[in-house]
Scaffold this active site. Structure first.
Site, mmCIF file in Angstrom:
data_model
loop_
_atom_site.group_PDB
_atom_site.id
_atom_site.type_symbol
_atom_site.label_atom_id
_atom_site.label_comp_id
_atom_site.label_asym_id
_atom_site.label_seq_id
_atom_site.Cartn_x
_atom_site.Cartn_y
_atom_site.Cartn_z
ATOM 1 N N ASP A 193 43.001 37.717 28.219
ATOM 2 C CA ASP A 193 44.124 37.245 27.469
ATOM 3 C C ASP A 193 44.159 35.751 27.588
ATOM 4 O O ASP A 193 43.504 35.070 28.701
ATOM 5 C CB ASP A 193 45.333 37.581 28.182
ATOM 6 C CG ASP A 193 46.747 37.555 27.694
ATOM 7 O OD1 ASP A 193 47.194 38.442 27.188
ATOM 8 O OD2 ASP A 193 47.136 36.532 27.396
ATOM 9 N N ASN B 228 53.756 46.615 25.768
ATOM 10 C CA ASN B 228 54.923 46.152 25.456
ATOM 11 C C ASN B 228 55.063 46.832 24.059
ATOM 12 O O ASN B 228 54.311 46.693 23.131
ATOM 13 C CB ASN B 228 54.858 44.761 25.233
ATOM 14 C CG ASN B 228 54.684 43.961 26.484
ATOM 15 O OD1 ASN B 228 55.647 44.542 27.492
ATOM 16 N ND2 ASN B 228 54.450 42.946 26.637
ATOM 17 N N HIS C 73 48.162 47.120 22.052
ATOM 18 C CA HIS C 73 47.023 46.659 22.778
ATOM 19 C C HIS C 73 47.652 46.987 24.178
ATOM 20 O O HIS C 73 48.870 47.256 24.560
ATOM 21 C CB HIS C 73 46.950 45.281 23.015
ATOM 22 C CG HIS C 73 48.180 44.306 22.872
ATOM 23 N ND1 HIS C 73 48.952 43.992 21.697
ATOM 24 C CD2 HIS C 73 48.820 43.659 23.703
ATOM 25 C CE1 HIS C 73 50.006 43.263 21.860
ATOM 26 N NE2 HIS C 73 49.950 43.060 23.408
HETATM 27 P P1 AMP Z 1 52.321 41.201 23.985
HETATM 28 O O1 AMP Z 1 53.339 40.285 24.332
HETATM 29 O O2 AMP Z 1 52.246 42.486 24.587
HETATM 30 O O3 AMP Z 1 52.087 41.267 22.630
HETATM 31 O O4 AMP Z 1 51.013 40.252 24.364
HETATM 32 C C1 AMP Z 1 50.101 39.776 23.236
HETATM 33 C C2 AMP Z 1 49.086 38.753 24.500
HETATM 34 O O5 AMP Z 1 48.073 38.249 23.628
HETATM 35 C C3 AMP Z 1 49.820 37.568 24.976
HETATM 36 O O6 AMP Z 1 49.610 37.852 26.583
HETATM 37 C C4 AMP Z 1 48.977 36.429 24.559
HETATM 38 O O7 AMP Z 1 48.928 35.387 25.634
HETATM 39 C C5 AMP Z 1 47.914 37.209 24.091
HETATM 40 N N1 AMP Z 1 47.102 36.343 23.007
HETATM 41 C C6 AMP Z 1 47.637 35.806 22.041
HETATM 42 N N2 AMP Z 1 46.507 35.092 21.228
HETATM 43 C C7 AMP Z 1 45.474 35.242 22.014
HETATM 44 C C8 AMP Z 1 44.076 35.149 21.588
HETATM 45 N N3 AMP Z 1 43.765 34.252 20.599
HETATM 46 N N4 AMP Z 1 43.279 35.615 22.614
HETATM 47 C C9 AMP Z 1 43.400 36.323 23.631
HETATM 48 N N5 AMP Z 1 44.843 36.632 23.857
HETATM 49 C C10 AMP Z 1 45.895 35.988 23.134
#
Ligand code: AMP
Ligand code: ZN
Length: 102
Positions: free
Chosen positions: A30, A83, A96
Site C-alpha cells: 500500500d 472495505n 482488494h
Molecule cells: P480502500 O480505501 O479500501 O479502497 O483502499 C485503497 C487503498 O489503496 C488505500 O489504502 C491507498 O493507500 C491505496 N492506494 C491507492 N493508490 C495506490 C497506489 N498507486 N499504489 C499502492 N496503493 C495505493
C-alpha cells in the site's frame, strides 16, 4: 477498466512493485501504509467490490494468495480488511483485500 488505478498498475501504466502475482491475482505494498506491513491483494479481473462478485471462486484464489504471500513475507500475525462501498471507506473501486501486520 480504463481509469481504475489497480487496472492501470496491472497494465504497468502506473509503476508499482508486485510482491506477488499468479494467474488470478497480484499483490502490492500500500502506498500509504497503516501498519508496518500493509499489502493489498487484488484480483486481476476488474470487480468493483465484494457486492459485484459473480463467481466466488475468486475469493478462494485471493485467500490462497494471502497464504502464499504471508509465507514469503514471513507474516505470522495479521488482520484482513475489505472495505465495500464508498460509505464504508472504499476509495479504489476495484476489489482488494488489505493485509495488515505490525
Ligand atoms: P480502500 O480505501 O479500501 O479502497 O483502499 C485503497 C487503498 O489503496 C488505500 O489504502 C491507498 O493507500 C491505496 N492506494 C491507492 N493508490 C495506490 C497506489 N498507486 N499504489 C499502492 N496503493 C495505493
Ligand atoms: Zn480495476
Amino acid at each position: 477498466m480504463k481509469d481504475c488505478i489497480f487496472c492501470k498498475i496491472l497494465r504497468k501504466e502506473i509503476p508499482s512493485e508486485f510482491i506477488y502475482e499468479d494467474e488470478h491475482c497480484f499483490a502490492i505494498n500500500d502506498i500509504n501504509p497503516k501498519a508496518k506491513k500493509h499489502i493489498l491483494v487484488i484480483p486481476k479481473e476488474h470487480i468493483e467490490s465484494l457486492n459485484e462478485i459473480k463467481d466466488f471462486e475468486i475469493v478462494k484464489k485471493l485467500f490462497e494468495a494471502i497464504s502464499k504471500i504471508n509465507i514469503k513475507e514471513n507474516i505470522s500475525h495479521f488482520k484482513t480488511l475489505i472495505n465495500t462501498g464508498a460509505k464504508a471507506g472504499q476509495e479504489v473501486m476495484h476489489l482488494h483485500i488489505h493485509v495488515l501486520s505490525d
